[in-house]
Write an enzyme that holds these catalytic residues in place. Structure first.
Site, PDB file in Angstrom:
ATOM      1  N   ARG A 143       0.850  -1.192   0.000  1.00  0.00           N
ATOM      2  CA  ARG A 143       0.000   0.000   0.000  1.00  0.00           C
ATOM      3  C   ARG A 143       0.888   1.244   0.000  1.00  0.00           C
ATOM      4  NH1 ARG A 143      -3.684  -1.475   4.286  1.00  0.00           N
ATOM      5  NH2 ARG A 143      -4.873  -2.507   2.653  1.00  0.00           N
TER       6      ARG A 143
ATOM      7  N   ASN B 164      -0.650  -1.322  13.127  1.00  0.00           N
ATOM      8  CA  ASN B 164      -0.097  -2.349  12.243  1.00  0.00           C
ATOM      9  C   ASN B 164       1.090  -3.006  12.919  1.00  0.00           C
ATOM     10  OD1 ASN B 164      -1.571  -1.775   9.641  1.00  0.00           O
ATOM     11  ND2 ASN B 164      -0.637   0.225   9.990  1.00  0.00           N
TER      12      ASN B 164
ATOM     13  N   ASP C  68       4.628  -4.819   6.472  1.00  0.00           N
ATOM     14  CA  ASP C  68       3.374  -5.095   7.170  1.00  0.00           C
ATOM     15  C   ASP C  68       3.283  -6.602   7.420  1.00  0.00           C
ATOM     16  OD1 ASP C  68       0.542  -5.965   7.344  1.00  0.00           O
ATOM     17  OD2 ASP C  68       0.125  -3.839   7.133  1.00  0.00           O
TER      18      ASP C  68
ATOM     19  N   ASP D 279       0.654  -8.236   8.773  1.00  0.00           N
ATOM     20  CA  ASP D 279      -0.725  -8.716   8.767  1.00  0.00           C
ATOM     21  C   ASP D 279      -1.511  -8.453  10.048  1.00  0.00           C
ATOM     22  OD1 ASP D 279      -0.085  -9.980   6.218  1.00  0.00           O
ATOM     23  OD2 ASP D 279       0.842 -11.551   7.400  1.00  0.00           O
TER      24      ASP D 279
ATOM     25  N   ASP E 256      -3.138  -6.798  13.132  1.00  0.00           N
ATOM     26  CA  ASP E 256      -3.522  -5.420  13.414  1.00  0.00           C
ATOM     27  C   ASP E 256      -4.293  -5.390  14.724  1.00  0.00           C
ATOM     28  OD1 ASP E 256      -2.699  -4.343  10.768  1.00  0.00           O
ATOM     29  OD2 ASP E 256      -4.367  -5.547  10.023  1.00  0.00           O
TER      30      ASP E 256
ATOM     31  N   ASP F   2      -7.047 -10.022  12.050  1.00  0.00           N
ATOM     32  CA  ASP F   2      -6.308 -10.644  10.945  1.00  0.00           C
ATOM     33  C   ASP F   2      -5.345 -11.755  11.357  1.00  0.00           C
ATOM     34  OD1 ASP F   2      -7.668  -8.905   9.251  1.00  0.00           O
ATOM     35  OD2 ASP F   2      -6.108  -7.378   9.411  1.00  0.00           O
TER      36      ASP F   2
ATOM     37  N   GLU G  72      -5.111 -14.165   8.478  1.00  0.00           N
ATOM     38  CA  GLU G  72      -4.251 -13.657   7.409  1.00  0.00           C
ATOM     39  C   GLU G  72      -2.779 -13.843   7.786  1.00  0.00           C
ATOM     40  OE1 GLU G  72      -3.363  -9.440   5.082  1.00  0.00           O
ATOM     41  OE2 GLU G  72      -5.131  -9.585   6.356  1.00  0.00           O
TER      42      GLU G  72
END
Length: 175
Positions: free
Chosen positions: A23, A87, A103, A105, A107, A120, A123
């Site tokens: 991102r 994060n 990052d 994953d 959070d 997450d 994830e």
């Protein structure tokens, strides 16, 4: 490590463990920058996802990055209070292109009443297997989740009562 100058407008680049861009936030104003700490702010900026889609943030945000912790904190100023999105990530680095981090994953979302929710985990497990997160990284990340929760509960650092308001006032002087 190079550091940005206060008042500079920079980008923030988030990557995944395998090196792919995750991102990009544009037009972010540097409020404070040292070797260990960078505090930035933005409002209604374009965010571009790894697949090319983009969107505009809805509210002012104060972002806290530290070189000694494996997380960063975004305080979003909304009408009903400050919401935090944390994060779990590598410590930041800065180069001429952007402030950058990986990052990982996991959070934590923190509500105005300081209750919070870990997000997450599925994830994280998926990407840990797919990208082969080393055991050492896994241990560091889990330790830092606990440190982050401690900071939230103690209202330390970016979670302290006046932190977001103070830095938002500073941000307004740059607009």
């Amino acid at each position: 490590m190079k550091i940005p100058m206060e008042g500079d407008t920079i980008q923030i680049h988030s990557y995944k463990h395998d090196g792919h861009i995750h991102r990009i936030w544009e037009d972010t104003t540097v409020l404070k920058a040292t070797q260990n700490l960078v505090i930035v702010a933005n409002d209604r900026v374009r965010v571009t996802e790894s697949d090319g889609r983009s969107w505009i943030t809805r509210e002012p945000a104060i972002c806290y990055f530290h070189s000694q912790v494996w997380f960063n904190v975004i305080g979003m100023l909304r009408e009903d209070g400050v919401y935090y999105y944390c994060n779990v990530s590598s410590p930041f680095v800065y180069d001429d292109e952007a402030l950058k981090y990986i990052d990982y994953d996991l959070d934590i979302k923190v509500y105005p009443d300081m209750t919070f929710q870990l997000l997450d985990e599925d994830e994280y497990e998926k990407h840990s297997k797919e990208m082969g997160y080393p055991k050492e990284i896994d241990a560091i990340l889990k330790k830092n989740v606990n440190q982050l929760i401690f900071w939230i509960r103690q209202q330390k650092g970016p979670f302290s009562a006046d932190f977001i308001d103070m830095w938002y006032e500073r941000y307004l002087t740059y607009r």
